[in-house]
Design an enzyme around this catalytic site. Structure first.
Site, PDB file in Angstrom:
ATOM      1  N   MET A  34     -26.815 -21.139 -35.212  1.00  0.00           N
ATOM      2  CA  MET A  34     -26.154 -19.827 -35.284  1.00  0.00           C
ATOM      3  C   MET A  34     -27.147 -18.666 -35.280  1.00  0.00           C
ATOM      4  O   MET A  34     -26.905 -17.630 -34.672  1.00  0.00           O
ATOM      5  CB  MET A  34     -25.266 -19.754 -36.534  1.00  0.00           C
ATOM      6  CG  MET A  34     -24.392 -18.513 -36.565  1.00  0.00           C
ATOM      7  SD  MET A  34     -23.320 -18.410 -38.009  1.00  0.00           S
ATOM      8  CE  MET A  34     -22.204 -19.763 -37.756  1.00  0.00           C
ATOM      9  N   LYS A  80     -17.894  -0.605 -19.117  1.00  0.00           N
ATOM     10  CA  LYS A  80     -16.975  -1.330 -20.005  1.00  0.00           C
ATOM     11  C   LYS A  80     -17.749  -2.319 -20.885  1.00  0.00           C
ATOM     12  O   LYS A  80     -18.891  -2.660 -20.584  1.00  0.00           O
ATOM     13  CB  LYS A  80     -15.950  -2.079 -19.160  1.00  0.00           C
ATOM     14  CG  LYS A  80     -16.562  -3.164 -18.278  1.00  0.00           C
ATOM     15  CD  LYS A  80     -15.545  -3.719 -17.271  1.00  0.00           C
ATOM     16  CE  LYS A  80     -16.163  -4.818 -16.420  1.00  0.00           C
ATOM     17  NZ  LYS A  80     -15.250  -5.228 -15.325  1.00  0.00           N
ATOM     18  N   ARG A 115      -4.282  -9.944 -10.532  1.00  0.00           N
ATOM     19  CA  ARG A 115      -4.419  -9.421 -11.895  1.00  0.00           C
ATOM     20  C   ARG A 115      -3.436  -8.246 -12.014  1.00  0.00           C
ATOM     21  O   ARG A 115      -2.254  -8.413 -11.821  1.00  0.00           O
ATOM     22  CB  ARG A 115      -5.871  -9.029 -12.177  1.00  0.00           C
ATOM     23  CG  ARG A 115      -6.787 -10.228 -12.020  1.00  0.00           C
ATOM     24  CD  ARG A 115      -8.177 -10.130 -12.646  1.00  0.00           C
ATOM     25  NE  ARG A 115      -8.828  -8.838 -12.692  1.00  0.00           N
ATOM     26  CZ  ARG A 115     -10.131  -8.681 -12.944  1.00  0.00           C
ATOM     27  NH1 ARG A 115     -10.901  -9.749 -13.149  1.00  0.00           N
ATOM     28  NH2 ARG A 115     -10.689  -7.490 -12.994  1.00  0.00           N
ATOM     29  N   TYR A 120     -30.272 -29.435 -35.566  1.00  0.00           N
ATOM     30  CA  TYR A 120     -29.092 -30.250 -35.870  1.00  0.00           C
ATOM     31  C   TYR A 120     -28.907 -31.389 -34.876  1.00  0.00           C
ATOM     32  O   TYR A 120     -28.999 -31.172 -33.669  1.00  0.00           O
ATOM     33  CB  TYR A 120     -27.829 -29.393 -35.854  1.00  0.00           C
ATOM     34  CG  TYR A 120     -27.785 -28.334 -36.911  1.00  0.00           C
ATOM     35  CD1 TYR A 120     -27.913 -28.649 -38.266  1.00  0.00           C
ATOM     36  CD2 TYR A 120     -27.592 -27.000 -36.569  1.00  0.00           C
ATOM     37  CE1 TYR A 120     -27.856 -27.666 -39.236  1.00  0.00           C
ATOM     38  CE2 TYR A 120     -27.530 -26.010 -37.531  1.00  0.00           C
ATOM     39  CZ  TYR A 120     -27.673 -26.345 -38.868  1.00  0.00           C
ATOM     40  OH  TYR A 120     -27.614 -25.369 -39.813  1.00  0.00           O
TER      41      TYR A 120
END
Ligand SMILES: *Cc1c(COP(=O)(O)O)cnc(C)c1O
Length: 374
Positions: free
Chosen positions: A314, A39, A136, A266
């Site tokens: 990023m 998955k 679940r 930053y």
């Protein structure tokens, strides 16, 4: 594994040989059939290549979360049995049935929808999933008798084939898992009493499969172990006889000599305390490197170990390499196989207050995957 090719900023190297070897090792260790769980793009490793390598290593079955993931594998020519277990309300299973995808069934609605996808000459293969405590999905205890009876009826009239019966464990404690197992075996007995006998029974994922032998039953659904990672805080991949499949690395994109007192990245959360060299590693939180690991995540460059200096941005972060002879183009390894000198994904997980599962599965689509076979 050779270095990064020219022009490559960052990549995840996927050792499919290690993946096949992990499946084979787990099969030997556990002495039961393996359903390799692929998955979420195989926990970030690439679904198709990982599925093929798992089958090559002896996996009898494949497991995914949803039908779209299963169809992706079928379209790529993977013909092993594939189980998908989480479905949106109102899902129509015609395409899944046409491709022979096995459906995990957690409710009467899903059972009826699966039966509706049968054609006169082809029943739909299902695995009945029972809720045993995780909270679940899974057929609720109050619905179990009715859903099981209906499944048996639909099998008798040729609409369904109940291939398996399964549940999922909490790993809260061995006692909790044993309680869930006992509930599961009661559901198996009840299904047998209604005529659903000798099905593939499966309840264990990697952790229980290794630690609680009585949960191995007919098949175990293995995800993290297949990728060579440990589900246990107190045991490493090597302790389990597994090899991490993914190596995440980047090419140093800039090197700068700076004086003491230079702010880094930053917010200047890191300042150099001496004249030193800063190396720019071109992979960031958009690629799945956790910003939470700022000032902490480990990196190996030229065989020496450093860590992130300042904030992960990023697209990049900085490493303070001191006076080490680091040059543009050098390989910076974020994580891989500790037995070969790389930091473990677990170290990034610790730095980011998470688990190794999340570290690998969040590596983003901007990171090319390159397959190697060791
Ligand atoms: C993800 C998942 C697994 C695999 O778990 P691991 O801990 O990675 O082995 C097995 N079963 C189900 C239902 C899952 O969702």
């Amino acid at each position: 594994m050779s270095g990064l090719a020219d022009g490559v900023l960052r990549e995840a190297v996927i050792d499919t040989g290690a993946l096949s070897a992990n499946v084979a090792a787990l099969r030997r260790m556990l002495s039961t059939d393996v359903m390799a769980v692929v998955k979420a793009d195989a926990y970030g490793h690439g679904a198709v290549r990982s599925a093929a390598a798992a089958v090559a290593g002896g996996a009898a079955r494949l497991g995914v979360t949803d039908v779209a993931e299963a169809l992706q594998l079928r379209r790529a020519g993977i013909d092993a049995p594939i189980l998908a277990w989480l479905h949106a309300p109102g899902t129509v299973f015609d395409e899944a049935a046409a491709h022979g995808i096995e459906l995990g069934i957690s409710s009467m609605d899903q059972l009826q929808a699966a039966a509706a996808a049968a054609s006169p000459d082809r029943p739909v293969a299902v695995h009945l999933k029972y809720e045993t405590g995780l909270g679940r999905n899974g057929i609720a205890p109050a619905d179990a008798a009715a859903v099981t009876a209906e499944a048996a009826r639909l099998e008798r009239i040729g609409r369904l084939r109940v291939v398996g019966i399964f549940s999922h464990l909490s790993n809260a404690s061995h006692d909790d898992d044993r309680t869930a197992l006992a509930r599961f075996l009661q559901a198996v007995d009840a299904a047998a009493a209604m005529g659903l006998t000798a099905r593939v029974r499966h309840i264990a994922a990697t952790a229980a499969a290794i630690d609680l032998p009585e949960t191995r039953l007919d098949c175990v659904r293995l995800g993290i172990g297949v990728y060579g990672l440990s589900p246990f805080a107190d045991r490493s991949s090597a302790d389990l006889g597994l090899r991490p499949v993914m190596t995440l690395r980047a090419a140093v994109a800039a090197v700068r000599r700076v004086p003491a007192g230079q702010g880094v990245s930053y917010g200047y959360t890191y300042r150099t305390d001496r004249e030193t060299t800063l190396a720019l590693v071109p992979i960031g939180y958009a690629d799945g490197v956790p910003r939470q690991a700022s000032n902490a995540g480990p990196v190996v460059i030229g065989g020496r170990r450093f860590h992130v200096a300042g904030r992960v941005a990023m697209d990049q972060f900085i490493v303070d390499v001191g006076d080490a002879p680091v040059a543009v183009g050098d390989e910076a390894v974020l994580f891989g196989d500790p037995a070969r000198g790389a930091p473990g994904a677990e170290e990034w997980a610790a730095a980011a207050s998470t688990i190794n599962y999340e570290i690998v599965s969040r590596i983003g689509p901007r990171v090319p995957r390159r397959t190697v076979t060791s």
